[in-house]
Design an enzyme around this catalytic site. Structure first.
Site, PDB file in Angstrom:
ATOM      1  N   ASP A 115       0.867  -1.174   0.000  1.00  0.00           N
ATOM      2  CA  ASP A 115       0.000   0.000   0.000  1.00  0.00           C
ATOM      3  C   ASP A 115       0.908   1.229   0.000  1.00  0.00           C
ATOM      4  O   ASP A 115       2.112   1.138   0.187  1.00  0.00           O
ATOM      5  CB  ASP A 115      -0.955  -0.042   1.207  1.00  0.00           C
ATOM      6  CG  ASP A 115      -2.146   0.896   1.029  1.00  0.00           C
ATOM      7  OD1 ASP A 115      -2.199   1.613   0.008  1.00  0.00           O
ATOM      8  OD2 ASP A 115      -3.019   0.928   1.921  1.00  0.00           O
TER       9      ASP A 115
ATOM     10  N   ASP B  49      -3.785   7.154  -3.653  1.00  0.00           N
ATOM     11  CA  ASP B  49      -5.108   7.709  -3.916  1.00  0.00           C
ATOM     12  C   ASP B  49      -5.509   8.689  -2.819  1.00  0.00           C
ATOM     13  O   ASP B  49      -4.875   8.753  -1.765  1.00  0.00           O
ATOM     14  CB  ASP B  49      -6.132   6.566  -4.016  1.00  0.00           C
ATOM     15  CG  ASP B  49      -6.010   5.558  -2.886  1.00  0.00           C
ATOM     16  OD1 ASP B  49      -4.886   5.093  -2.621  1.00  0.00           O
ATOM     17  OD2 ASP B  49      -7.022   5.267  -2.237  1.00  0.00           O
TER      18      ASP B  49
ATOM     19  N   CYS C 123     -15.334 -21.997  19.872  1.00  0.00           N
ATOM     20  CA  CYS C 123     -14.484 -22.190  18.702  1.00  0.00           C
ATOM     21  C   CYS C 123     -13.670 -23.463  18.872  1.00  0.00           C
ATOM     22  O   CYS C 123     -13.354 -23.854  19.994  1.00  0.00           O
ATOM     23  CB  CYS C 123     -13.553 -20.982  18.576  1.00  0.00           C
ATOM     24  SG  CYS C 123     -12.376 -21.093  17.227  1.00  0.00           S
TER      25      CYS C 123
ATOM     26  N   CYS D 154      -8.113 -22.367  20.549  1.00  0.00           N
ATOM     27  CA  CYS D 154      -9.237 -22.548  21.478  1.00  0.00           C
ATOM     28  C   CYS D 154      -9.364 -24.003  21.938  1.00  0.00           C
ATOM     29  O   CYS D 154     -10.077 -24.301  22.885  1.00  0.00           O
ATOM     30  CB  CYS D 154     -10.534 -22.066  20.834  1.00  0.00           C
ATOM     31  SG  CYS D 154     -10.467 -20.317  20.415  1.00  0.00           S
TER      32      CYS D 154
END
Ligand code: GUN
Ligand code: ZN
Length: 648
Positions: A89, A124, A274, A279
Site C-alpha cells: 500500500d 489515492d 471455537c 481454542c
C-alpha cells in the site's frame, strides 16, 4: 496480469490470479504485515493458515531509514522473508488517519516498483464518508490524475488503482469507469474503513455495487481495509475478490476475538465458542491468564484461523452453488448486516445481480429467511413467467402447495378436471405461481421451503401470482369435490408432454422458441427408469436433451439450427473472431479473447449459438461468462463447446 474465472456463484467468483511470485486463488485474504512489529511472520502464516499472499506498507518502509536502504538492496520479499506474492500500500490510509503526510505520489509508486512489489498501489485520495460531494469530486479527480501518471511508471509491477468517491454512488461509478480506462491491473474499493468501523453496511453495499458497476469485470477487486470475516460472504457475493486484514492483530491487541457473527471480548467469555487449535489448547480462563505478548499472539492466531476458515467456506459455497445461503445465514446473525442485505431488494440492484447469476445450480435452493424470495434467481424466474410463459386458456385452476413434483401429486384430480374443461393448472407455492408444465424446472422442483412461511415471502408470492393471473377466471381447488362446469365448446386436447417441452423451451430460450423447435414430427423419448423426458427429436433430428438435475434443456446442434433460423441476430449468439473459427470447427471451446460480440441477454450457464462474424452457425455450447465478461476477459474460457455443425 493474468486473471481468469474458474468457478462462480451470485456475482462472486473463484479465480486464478497470477503474479511474478506465483498464482493465488481468489477470493483470498492478505494479512497485513507491519514491518515494525511482525507478530507472526509471513512464512509462518503460510505454514499455519495456508496464507498465499500478504500486504505490507511501502510508506512505512520508506519512512524508516534503515529499512529503506535495506529494501532497495534486497527487495521487499527478502525484507519480510516471504517468497509468495506481496502487495504494497502507498500511505493513503496513514494520511487519512494522521492528516497530511509528506509523500510524493509518483515517488512512492516508483519506490514500490523498485523494491519488487508484485502489486503496488497508487497514492489515492481517501474519500471520507462525511465529506461534501464537491470535496469527493475533487478527490476522485486527483486520484484519477495520479493513477494515470503512476501507470506510466509501473514497469512489470502490477498496479492497483483505488476507487474512491465517498458515499456518492454516481461518483463511485464515474471514478471506476475512468480508472478502468487506465492500463492498471488491480482495483481496490477504498474509503470504506470508516463505514465498516461504524457498521454502516448498507452504505458499504452501495459503495461496492456502484464501484463494481463502473469497473472492468475482468480485473481483480479488493475491498480495502476489510479484515472482519463478517463482511466477507456478502462482499464476495457482490464481486469482491480480495480482502486485507490488520484486524487480526488490532483486535488481538485489544483482547478481542473475531467470529463469523461479530467480535467478542475475551474477558466476557467463560467458554470459547471455537474449535481452532488455539481454542482447543486453552480454556477461556487459561487464555486470560497468559502473559501479555503470548496472549496477543494466541488471539491473533485465533483471529486468523477464523478469517481463513471463512474464506474457505465462501469458496466452497461458490463451488456448491449456495453462496446466497451463506450470505443470508451470516446476515441472520447480525442485525446491521441484515439491513445491508435489504439494499439488494431494490430493482436496480436486482437487475445488476441477475446478469451474473447462473441459470441453475447443482444444489437445491434452500430457504433461510425472508430475504430468500428476493434472490436474483427468483427475480429472474418471476420475470420470465410474466414475459415468456404462454397461458393457453381463460380459466386457471389453482392448487395449494403439495408434494413435488406437483403434476404427479395432483394427477388423479387433473385427469378429472381436464375431462370437463380445458384449463391452466397452477400451484400457489411459496416461490410464487408454478404452472404444472414447469414443475420439474429449476428452481421450482429444486427448492426447499418450510411449511409455515414468513409474511414477506407470502406477500411477495401473492403479488406475483396476482400479476400473473390478471384478467383470468380463477378456480381455487380445495379437494376432489371442487366443482367445474363442463364446457363442451372447447375441444382442444392438450398433450401434457408437448405442453411441458414447449413451456420449458420458451422460459429457457425466449418467446417463440417452442414454435421454432417443434415445427415437425416430434418424438419424445423418456427414461425407462424414471419416466421423465430425456430426449426430443424433430423429424428424426435430435434437437434437445432434458437434464435430470435442473429440468432444463441441453441444446443439440439440430435444435441450435432451428433457433438460429428463427431468432434474429444477436439473440442467443456468441460471435467469434475469424482467427478462432478453425479451432471451433475442431470442437475446441471458445476463449474469451476470441469473442467479438455476444447477446447481452445471455447469462452464465446459458445454452448459446456459436457463430462467425457473418452469423453462420458453427457450433452450440454453454456460456461460462456474461456479455460484459466475455468482451473484457483476456484469459480463460467464455463458452464450452458441445457440438459442432457439420459441413457448415
Ligand atoms: N487502506 C484502507 N483504505 C484505503 C484506501 O482507501 N486507500 C488505500 N490506498 N489504502 C487503504
Ligand atoms: Zn479459536
Amino acid at each position: 496480469m493474468k486473471f481468469e474465472i474458474k468457478g462462480r456463484d451470485a456475482a462472486g467468483r473463484i479465480c486464478k490470479f497470477t503474479t511474478k511470485h506465483g498464482t493465488v486463488t481468489t477470493p483470498n485474504l492478505m494479512p497485513v504485515i507491519n514491518p515494525n512489529k511482525i507478530l507472526i511472520s509471513p512464512k509462518e502464516m503460510k505454514k499455519i493458515f495456508g496464507t498465499e499472499m500478504v500486504i505490507t506498507n511501502s510508506y512505512i518502509i520508506n519512512k524508516h531509514k534503515e529499512y529503506k536502504e535495506k529494501v532497495l538492496k534486497i527487495g521487499v520479499h527478502r525484507l519480510i522473508d516471504f517468497d509468495g506474492p506481496i502487495m504494497t500500500d502507498s500511505g493513503t490510509f496513514q494520511s487519512y488517519v494522521y492528516g497530511d503526510i509528506d509523500i510524493d505520489p509518483i515517488e512512492i509508486v516508483k519506490f514500490q516498483r523498485d523494491i519488487g512489489s508484485d502489486v503496488g498501489t497508487v497514492l489515492d485520495v481517501f474519500g471520507k464518508p462525511d465529506q461534501t460531494k464537491k470535496e469527493a469530486e475533487h478527490g476522485i479527480k486527483e486520484t484519477i490524475k495520479r493513477s494515470k501518471k503512476s501507470a506510466s511508471e509501473k514497469d512489470d509491477m502490477l498496479l492497483a488503482c483505488t476507487v474512491q468517491g465517498s458515499i456518492y454512488l454516481d461518483l463511485r461509478v464515474k471514478c471506476a469507469k475512468e480508472l478502468s480506462k487506465i492500463d492498471a491491473d488491480f482495483y481496490p474499493i477504498g474509503g470504506v474503513v470508516p463505514l465498516m468501523e461504524n457498521q454502516r453496511y448498507s452504505d458499504l453495499v452501495g459503495c461496492i455495487i456502484s464501484s463494481k458497476r463502473g469497473l472492468d469485470p475482468s480485473k481483480p477487486v479488493h475491498l480495502f481495509g476489510a479484515g472482519h470475516p463478517l463482511i466477507f460472504p456478502l462482499a464476495v457475493a457482490l464481486g469482491c475478490d480480495f480482502f486485507d486484514s490488520s484486524a487480526y492483530a488490532k483486535y488481538a491487541n485489544d483482547r478481542r476475538m473475531i467470529f463469523p457473527w461479530g467480535t467478542e471480548r475475551l474477558d466476557d467469555l467463560n467458554e470459547l465458542p471455537c474449535c481452532c487449535p488455539v481454542c482447543t489448547k486453552f480454556t477461556a480462563s487459561e487464555l486470560k491468564k497468559l502473559e501479555k505478548s503470548d496472549l496477543i499472539l494466541q488471539l491473533a492466531k485465533h483471529n486468523l484461523y477464523i478469517s481463513f476458515a471463512e474464506i474457505k467456506k465462501i469458496r466452497s459455497a461458490i463451488s456448491e452453488g449456495n453462496l446466497w445461503e451463506l450470505v443470508e445465514r451470516r446476515a441472520n446473525s447480525n442485525p446491521f448486516l441484515l439491513d445491508a442485505l435489504k439494499e439488494l431488494r431494490n430493482t436496480e440492484n436486482k437487475i445488476w445481480l441477475e446478469k451474473f447469476e447462473p441459470i441453475s445450480k447443482n444444489k437445491a435452493l434452500f430457504y433461510t429467511g425472508d430475504h430468500t424470495i428476493h434472490r436474483p434467481i427468483i427475480y429472474r424466474t418471476h420475470k420470465r413467467l410474466l414475459n415468456r410463459y404462454e397461458q393457453l386458456f381463460d380459466t386457471t385452476v389453482i392448487f395449494p402447495e403439495g408434494n413435488k413434483p406437483y403434476s404427479t401429486y395432483y394427477s388423479p384430480y387433473v385427469k378429472e378436471i381436464l375431462k370437463k374443461k380445458n384449463v391452466n393448472l397452477l400451484v400457489h407455492s411459496h416461490l410464487g405461481p408454478v404452472p404444472f408444465e414447469l414443475d420439474e424446472m429449476y428452481p421450482f422442483a429444486q427448492s426447499v421451503f418450510p411449511k409455515n412461511i414468513d409474511k414477506e415471502t407470502d406477500e411477495e408470492s401473492r403479488k406475483i401470482i396476482d400479476e400473473f393471473l390478471l384478467g383470468r377466471k380463477i378456480i381455487l381447488w380445495k379437494d376432489s369435490r371442487t366443482s367445474l362446469e363442463t364446457d363442451v365448446s372447447e375441444e382442444r386436447k392438450i398433450d401434457m408432454d408437448l405442453r411441458r417441452i414447449s413451456a420449458v423451451t420458451d422460459m429457457q430460450f425466449g418467446n417463440g422458441a417452442s414454435k421454432a423447435l417443434f415445427n415437425g414430427k416430434i418424438k419424445i423419448v423418456k427414461s425407462k427408469k424414471t419416466g421423465k423426458i430425456r430426449n426430443i427429436y424433430c423429424d428424426r433430428n435430435h434437437i434437445l436433451s432434458m437434464r435430470a438435475s435442473d429440468g432444463m434443456f441441453t441444446l443439440k446442434i439440430g435444435g441450435a439450427c432451428f433457433l438460429h433460423d428463427f431468432f434474429k441476430y444477436p439473440k442467443l449468439r456468441v460471435v467469434i473472431r475469424e482467427v478462432a473459427v478453425p479451432f471451433i470447427k475442431e470442437g475446441k471451446s471458445v476463449f474469451a479473447k476470441f469473442v467479438e460480440d455476444c447477446d447481452s441477454a445471455l447469462i452464465p450457464l446459458d445454452e448459446c449459438l456459436i457463430v462467425n462474424e457473418k452469423d453462420n452457425l458453427l457450433a452450440v455450447g454453454r456460456c461460462l461468462l456474461n456479455k460484459s465478461e466475455m468482451l473484457s476477459f483476456n484469459y480463460g474460457l467464455a463458452v464450452k463447446t458441445r457440438e459442432i455443425k457439420k459441413r457448415s
